[in-house]
Motif scaffolding. Sequence first.
Motif, PDB file in Angstrom:
ATOM      1  N   GLY A  43     -17.603  16.195   6.745  1.00 57.25           N
ATOM      2  CA  GLY A  43     -16.785  16.969   5.819  1.00 57.25           C
ATOM      3  C   GLY A  43     -17.445  18.268   5.403  1.00 57.25           C
ATOM      4  N   ILE A  44     -18.750  18.200   5.158  1.00 53.77           N
ATOM      5  CA  ILE A  44     -19.491  19.405   4.780  1.00 53.77           C
ATOM      6  C   ILE A  44     -19.477  20.414   5.920  1.00 53.77           C
ATOM      7  CG2 ILE A  44     -21.753  20.314   4.120  1.00 53.77           C
ATOM      8  CD1 ILE A  44     -22.323  17.497   2.928  1.00 53.77           C
ATOM      9  N   MET A  45     -19.695  19.917   7.145  1.00 56.10           N
ATOM     10  CA  MET A  45     -19.704  20.799   8.305  1.00 56.10           C
ATOM     11  C   MET A  45     -18.336  21.433   8.506  1.00 56.10           C
ATOM     12  SD  MET A  45     -21.624  22.074  10.655  1.00 56.10           S
ATOM     13  CE  MET A  45     -20.811  23.544  11.278  1.00 56.10           C
ATOM     14  N   GLN A  46     -17.299  20.700   8.246  1.00 57.03           N
ATOM     15  CA  GLN A  46     -15.949  21.243   8.391  1.00 57.03           C
ATOM     16  C   GLN A  46     -15.718  22.386   7.404  1.00 57.03           C
ATOM     17  OE1 GLN A  46     -12.883  18.293   8.744  1.00 57.03           O
ATOM     18  NE2 GLN A  46     -11.245  19.713   8.195  1.00 57.03           N
ATOM     19  N   ARG A  47     -16.195  22.225   6.181  1.00 54.10           N
ATOM     20  CA  ARG A  47     -16.067  23.293   5.185  1.00 54.10           C
ATOM     21  C   ARG A  47     -16.878  24.513   5.591  1.00 54.10           C
ATOM     22  NH1 ARG A  47     -18.499  20.035   0.771  1.00 54.10           N
ATOM     23  NH2 ARG A  47     -18.914  22.089  -0.107  1.00 54.10           N
ATOM     24  N   TYR A  48     -18.077  24.281   6.079  1.00 50.09           N
ATOM     25  CA  TYR A  48     -18.940  25.391   6.487  1.00 50.09           C
ATOM     26  C   TYR A  48     -18.348  26.129   7.676  1.00 50.09           C
ATOM     27  CZ  TYR A  48     -23.293  27.836   7.657  1.00 50.09           C
ATOM     28  OH  TYR A  48     -24.242  28.791   7.933  1.00 50.09           O
ATOM     29  N   ALA A  50     -15.309  26.423   8.354  1.00 49.98           N
ATOM     30  CA  ALA A  50     -14.112  27.139   7.917  1.00 49.98           C
ATOM     31  C   ALA A  50     -14.448  28.401   7.137  1.00 49.98           C
ATOM     32  CB  ALA A  50     -13.245  26.219   7.075  1.00 49.98           C
ATOM     33  N   GLY A  51     -15.746  28.668   6.904  1.00 51.41           N
ATOM     34  CA  GLY A  51     -16.150  29.899   6.241  1.00 51.41           C
ATOM     35  C   GLY A  51     -16.601  29.742   4.810  1.00 51.41           C
ATOM     36  N   GLU A  52     -16.797  28.507   4.354  1.00 51.82           N
ATOM     37  CA  GLU A  52     -17.248  28.278   2.987  1.00 51.82           C
ATOM     38  C   GLU A  52     -18.772  28.431   2.931  1.00 51.82           C
ATOM     39  OE1 GLU A  52     -17.306  24.697  -0.299  1.00 51.82           O
ATOM     40  OE2 GLU A  52     -15.596  24.800   1.092  1.00 51.82           O
ATOM     41  N   ALA A  53     -19.217  29.626   2.598  1.00 49.08           N
ATOM     42  CA  ALA A  53     -20.648  29.932   2.633  1.00 49.08           C
ATOM     43  C   ALA A  53     -21.446  29.039   1.697  1.00 49.08           C
ATOM     44  CB  ALA A  53     -20.869  31.397   2.271  1.00 49.08           C
ATOM     45  N   SER A  54     -20.849  28.651   0.574  1.00 47.79           N
ATOM     46  CA  SER A  54     -21.572  27.841  -0.413  1.00 47.79           C
ATOM     47  C   SER A  54     -21.890  26.443   0.106  1.00 47.79           C
ATOM     48  CB  SER A  54     -20.749  27.729  -1.694  1.00 47.79           C
ATOM     49  OG  SER A  54     -19.490  27.111  -1.431  1.00 47.79           O
ATOM     50  N   ALA A  55     -21.281  26.058   1.229  1.00 44.64           N
ATOM     51  CA  ALA A  55     -21.544  24.735   1.784  1.00 44.64           C
ATOM     52  C   ALA A  55     -22.869  24.673   2.535  1.00 44.64           C
ATOM     53  CB  ALA A  55     -20.404  24.327   2.727  1.00 44.64           C
ATOM     54  N   PHE A  56     -23.503  25.837   2.764  1.00 45.43           N
ATOM     55  CA  PHE A  56     -24.737  25.831   3.562  1.00 45.43           C
ATOM     56  C   PHE A  56     -25.830  24.978   2.926  1.00 45.43           C
ATOM     57  CE2 PHE A  56     -29.007  27.361   4.436  1.00 45.43           C
ATOM     58  CZ  PHE A  56     -29.048  27.263   5.814  1.00 45.43           C
ATOM     59  N   GLY A  57     -26.056  25.165   1.620  1.00 48.68           N
ATOM     60  CA  GLY A  57     -27.107  24.399   0.960  1.00 48.68           C
ATOM     61  C   GLY A  57     -26.878  22.908   1.045  1.00 48.68           C
ATOM     62  N   GLU A  58     -25.645  22.490   0.861  1.00 49.75           N
ATOM     63  CA  GLU A  58     -25.305  21.073   0.955  1.00 49.75           C
ATOM     64  C   GLU A  58     -25.480  20.573   2.389  1.00 49.75           C
ATOM     65  OE1 GLU A  58     -21.594  18.177  -0.451  1.00 49.75           O
ATOM     66  OE2 GLU A  58     -21.437  20.376  -0.606  1.00 49.75           O
ATOM     67  N   LEU A  59     -25.079  21.397   3.343  1.00 52.14           N
ATOM     68  CA  LEU A  59     -25.239  21.032   4.753  1.00 52.14           C
ATOM     69  C   LEU A  59     -26.715  20.866   5.089  1.00 52.14           C
ATOM     70  CD1 LEU A  59     -24.014  20.714   7.636  1.00 52.14           C
ATOM     71  CD2 LEU A  59     -24.351  23.177   7.907  1.00 52.14           C
ATOM     72  N   TYR A  60     -27.530  21.796   4.623  1.00 58.00           N
ATOM     73  CA  TYR A  60     -28.959  21.740   4.919  1.00 58.00           C
ATOM     74  C   TYR A  60     -29.580  20.468   4.348  1.00 58.00           C
ATOM     75  CZ  TYR A  60     -33.845  23.027   5.361  1.00 58.00           C
ATOM     76  OH  TYR A  60     -35.166  23.015   5.690  1.00 58.00           O
ATOM     77  N   ARG A  61     -29.297  20.186   3.079  1.00 59.59           N
ATOM     78  CA  ARG A  61     -29.901  19.011   2.437  1.00 59.59           C
ATOM     79  C   ARG A  61     -29.480  17.719   3.130  1.00 59.59           C
ATOM     80  NH1 ARG A  61     -28.505  22.097  -2.072  1.00 59.59           N
ATOM     81  NH2 ARG A  61     -26.576  20.904  -2.376  1.00 59.59           N
ATOM     82  N   TYR A  99     -17.181  24.280  15.989  1.00 55.70           N
ATOM     83  CA  TYR A  99     -17.184  22.877  15.576  1.00 55.70           C
ATOM     84  C   TYR A  99     -15.755  22.368  15.474  1.00 55.70           C
ATOM     85  CZ  TYR A  99     -17.477  18.791  12.539  1.00 55.70           C
ATOM     86  OH  TYR A  99     -17.346  17.528  12.013  1.00 55.70           O
ATOM     87  N   VAL A 100     -15.497  21.210  16.061  1.00 56.44           N
ATOM     88  CA  VAL A 100     -14.159  20.613  16.052  1.00 56.44           C
ATOM     89  C   VAL A 100     -14.021  19.755  14.807  1.00 56.44           C
ATOM     90  CG1 VAL A 100     -12.540  19.103  17.257  1.00 56.44           C
ATOM     91  CG2 VAL A 100     -14.068  20.606  18.564  1.00 56.44           C
ATOM     92  N   PRO A 101     -13.116  20.101  13.889  1.00 54.24           N
ATOM     93  CA  PRO A 101     -12.940  19.314  12.659  1.00 54.24           C
ATOM     94  C   PRO A 101     -12.747  17.833  12.957  1.00 54.24           C
ATOM     95  CG  PRO A 101     -11.659  21.328  12.532  1.00 54.24           C
ATOM     96  CD  PRO A 101     -12.179  21.247  13.945  1.00 54.24           C
ATOM     97  N   GLY A 102     -13.483  17.006  12.230  1.00 52.37           N
ATOM     98  CA  GLY A 102     -13.394  15.572  12.440  1.00 52.37           C
ATOM     99  C   GLY A 102     -14.376  15.048  13.460  1.00 52.37           C
ATOM    100  N   GLY A 103     -15.017  15.935  14.192  1.00 51.25           N
ATOM    101  CA  GLY A 103     -16.008  15.509  15.179  1.00 51.25           C
ATOM    102  C   GLY A 103     -17.300  15.084  14.501  1.00 51.25           C
ATOM    103  N   PRO A 104     -18.135  14.302  15.184  1.00 48.40           N
ATOM    104  CA  PRO A 104     -19.409  13.861  14.608  1.00 48.40           C
ATOM    105  C   PRO A 104     -20.409  15.018  14.516  1.00 48.40           C
ATOM    106  CG  PRO A 104     -19.219  13.112  16.874  1.00 48.40           C
ATOM    107  CD  PRO A 104     -17.925  13.775  16.541  1.00 48.40           C
ATOM    108  N   ALA A 105     -20.585  15.551  13.338  1.00 46.65           N
ATOM    109  CA  ALA A 105     -21.431  16.725  13.152  1.00 46.65           C
ATOM    110  C   ALA A 105     -22.885  16.447  13.516  1.00 46.65           C
ATOM    111  CB  ALA A 105     -21.344  17.211  11.700  1.00 46.65           C
ATOM    112  N   LEU A 106     -23.367  15.239  13.254  1.00 43.85           N
ATOM    113  CA  LEU A 106     -24.754  14.905  13.585  1.00 43.85           C
ATOM    114  C   LEU A 106     -24.975  14.969  15.087  1.00 43.85           C
ATOM    115  CD1 LEU A 106     -27.556  13.928  12.631  1.00 43.85           C
ATOM    116  CD2 LEU A 106     -26.725  11.587  12.939  1.00 43.85           C
ATOM    117  N   HIS A 107     -24.065  14.424  15.853  1.00 47.45           N
ATOM    118  CA  HIS A 107     -24.200  14.440  17.309  1.00 47.45           C
ATOM    119  C   HIS A 107     -24.118  15.874  17.837  1.00 47.45           C
ATOM    120  CE1 HIS A 107     -22.200  10.190  17.038  1.00 47.45           C
ATOM    121  NE2 HIS A 107     -23.343  10.264  16.388  1.00 47.45           N
TER     122      HIS A 107
END
Length: 228
Positions: A43-48, A50-61, A99-107
């Motif tokens: 979900g975090i990767m999907q937001r990032y 889509a252009g949500e810059a503020s999601a970077f910190g959450e994605l990184y953590r 990134y394809v929404p809904g895809g496994p971001a970790l993989h």
Amino acid sequence: MAADVTMGGTGLIEGRLRASSVDRRAARATEPSMVCSAPSLDGIMQRYAAGEASAFGELYRTLAPRLHRFCLRLTRSRSDADDLFQDAFLRLHRARASYVPGGPALHWAFAIARSAHLDRARHRQRRREDLHGPDSGPTTLRSLPSRDGSPEDDACTRDMALVIDREIARMSEKTRSAYVILREEGLSVAEAASVLGTTCDVVKQRAHRAYEQIRAALRGAGWDEDTL
């Protein structure tokens, strides 16, 4: 509208990554069970993406602990792992729109990291550098089970871990990657095949080769079949 995350190229992301060295040290000590679940990461990767810059910190953590550990197991060197980790995150940033929404971001992140690792290895080969130089010290395997917790049993477990760690370092990149993804990261054969860009049968063959190589090394070190 969310701010443009690029903000002058990749300078912002590079700065954030350089400022995250403490987080990377914490990532090395983080066990997989302490990392956020895959659906949360997706979900975090999907937001990032889509252009949500503020999601970077959450994605990184959320992503950093697993991604850094994966880089460490690929490179066998802490300094190389740090460089690969930063390179992988920069590539992830640049490729976020794919990134394809809904895809496994970790993989997806693992595949990016491995691609970066292979590119770096090819570059070193062109420069005729030794890819198997002295290691900076043994890396930490996922803890092997201890039968009774006694000092003697703990010492045996550490000895076994060292034998396994040395043998993993001797494997080819393809064999090592299959072993790490299946055994240490806990992905399924199908998921590993997706990350490695190959078939399930090939993944099984590489994993079998890795397991047999480790078993032979353990037998050579004096471990009996009952232990294995």
